[in-house]
Design an enzyme around this catalytic site. Structure first.
Site, PDB file in Angstrom:
ATOM      1  N   HIS A 106       0.938  -1.418  -0.273  1.00  0.00           N
ATOM      2  CA  HIS A 106      -0.138   0.111   0.239  1.00  0.00           C
ATOM      3  C   HIS A 106       0.928   0.697  -0.713  1.00  0.00           C
ATOM      4  CE1 HIS A 106      -4.338  -1.134   0.676  1.00  0.00           C
ATOM      5  NE2 HIS A 106      -3.669  -2.838   0.692  1.00  0.00           N
ATOM      6  N   ASP A 115      -6.219   5.409   2.421  1.00  0.00           N
ATOM      7  CA  ASP A 115      -6.338   4.242   2.851  1.00  0.00           C
ATOM      8  C   ASP A 115      -7.924   3.851   2.184  1.00  0.00           C
ATOM      9  OD1 ASP A 115      -6.260   0.783   2.266  1.00  0.00           O
ATOM     10  OD2 ASP A 115      -4.145   1.729   2.167  1.00  0.00           O
TER      11      ASP A 115
END
Length: 444
Positions: free
Chosen positions: A9, A108
């Protein structure tokens, strides 16, 4: 920027940060010290001025010391503990927002509770999805239209995969409701916006479907692959690239299953036998959970290393993946189909030999097949991989005529993605600037 605590990520966040600073933005990336250490050396030159790192300290407990404040090498049984620790850091993140006073937040998509924090500080925020849009579309469809077939039959889960996915989805839903109750979620215009690590060139119809289904505005930001650079990993990395240089063009397959999945002994044995039967050159990156005292030769079939000889290289822990994929001797990539690996394959024009393991990976593998970027190793009726099927898929990709066709399709996909990337990024930069302007005007 506030990514989830995984290398898979934080890497796309860094690449997006670079592209936004090229368009006049200044960026803070907020994460745990161990994750920031991973990207710090990759912020060089002009980016060292425009990209700043902000440490987020999680509660320190005996079972989750600081070196476990990341998913990389984290024992699987501690994943829920890590999520709870991150949720426990909300007050510190709130203080960071209060101190820095950013113009907007990119967070996120898995950390939906971030939106409520940004509302409290009157900061616009957008989600960033580092997974595929087709995966999100599939699961949103299941949730919104249970019992109705997904309108894109190329994207599906087998019975074996559905059982695992149901359990994961239930856990994720329970976790989200505990830490971000639906009744408390904000409903600003910006809360329906997703930046997505993808391109309309490969996922346009899924982007449109999500808007039709849930009015979610998915804005592609391109593939966000880091340019291959020589990594400071010492002689082992140099030796590997030198060895690869002795092999003929497109003769070698890279084998890697990411930083978070650890192969079982049975899976390692089937892959090893599949590589041996295929008779192609290979680089195989093997990983074991942090703290496991296992040597690669102990986990591999007896005599395997001697039989393959100079045809293969076993690398423990880390290999310069982008450098290997960009090398002309590399002709295929056996991978788990984590989204980062899929987009790297597209970026470097290397066909995927898909061996999905869990989470979003089976759906990514189906997308790979749909767009012509590779082929999938089919599991047997018990859900296991078989060495003969692995060898067949490798030969199809590397030796047979099908491999040539796949390479041609892959290059076509790569070209279409590159044509759209600048335009897509420019549109995102314009939208973010507009969000800031609107928020400022409404506050005055």
């Amino acid at each position: 920027m506030f990514p989830w605590l995984a290398y898979g990520h934080i890497s796309p966040y860094l690449e997006l940060a670079k592209r936004l600073t090229d368009r006049g933005f200044a960026i803070y990336i907020c994460s745990t010290p161990i994750n920031l250490g991973f990207i710090k050396k990759r912020i060089t030159g002009k980016y060292s001025v425009t990209i700043k790192l902000v440490e987020l300290h999680l509660p320190d407990t005996p079972e989750l010391p600081p070196h476990y404040h990341t998913t990389n090498g984290l024992p699987p049984h501690l994943m829920a503990t890590l999520k709870r620790a991150l949720n426990g850091a909300k007050p510190e993140l709130s203080n960071i927002l209060k101190t820095l006073k950013p113009d907007f937040v990119i967070y996120d998509a898995t950390q939906t509770w971030t939106a409520a924090l940004t509302v409290a500080h009157n900061i616009p925020a957008v989600k960033f999805l580092t997974s595929s849009v087709s995966m999100l579309a599939y699961f949103c469809h299941l949730f919104m239209k249970p019992g109705i077939e997904f309108p894109f039959p190329a994207i599906y889960l087998s019975d074996f995969e559905q059982a695992k996915a149901r359990t994961a989805a239930q856990d994720a839903r329970a976790d989200a409701e505990e830490n971000d109750p639906a009744a408390e979620r904000p409903n600003r215009d910006c809360d329906s916006i997703f930046l997505v690590k993808s391109s309309r060139a490969i996922e346009g119809k899924y982007i449109d479907y999500l808007f039709d289904l849930m009015k979610l505005k998915m804005l592609p930001v391109g593939m966000l692959v880091e340019e291959p650079v020589k990594d400071d990993q010492g002689d082992n990395s140099n030796e590997l690239i030198q060895w690869l240089g002795t092999k003929s063009q497109r003769s070698t397959v890279l084998v890697s299953f990411g930083t978070e999945y650890f192969l079982t002994k049975e899976e390692m044995e089937e892959i090893a036998h599949g590589l041996e039967l295929s008779e192609v050159n290979f680089i195989w990156v093997v990983r074991f959970a942090m703290g496991q005292k296992i040597r690669p030769d102990e986990a591999l079939p007896e005599g395997f290393l001697e039989r393959v000889g100079d045809r293969g290289r076993i690398v423990e822990g880390w290999a310069p993946q982008s450098e290997v994929l960009a090398h002309p001797s590399t002709g295929g990539f056996i991978c788990h189909c984590g989204w980062n690996s899929v987009v790297e394959s597209i970026e470097f024009g290397v066909p995927v030999i898909a061996m999905p393991m869990h989470l979003d990976q089976p759906l990514n593998a189906r997308l790979v097949v749909e767009i012509g970027a590779g082929m999938e190793v089919v599991r047997d009726e018990t859900g296991k991989f078989d060495r003969k099927e692995i060898a067949r898929a490798i030969k199809d990709a590397m030796v047979e005529k099908t491999g040539e066709n796949t390479r041609a399709k892959m290059l076509d996909v790569k070209g279409r993605v590159e044509l759209k990337e600048k335009q897509e990024l420019d549109e995102v930069a314009e939208l973010l600037t507009q969000l800031v302007t609107e928020t400022t005007q409404s506050s005055n």
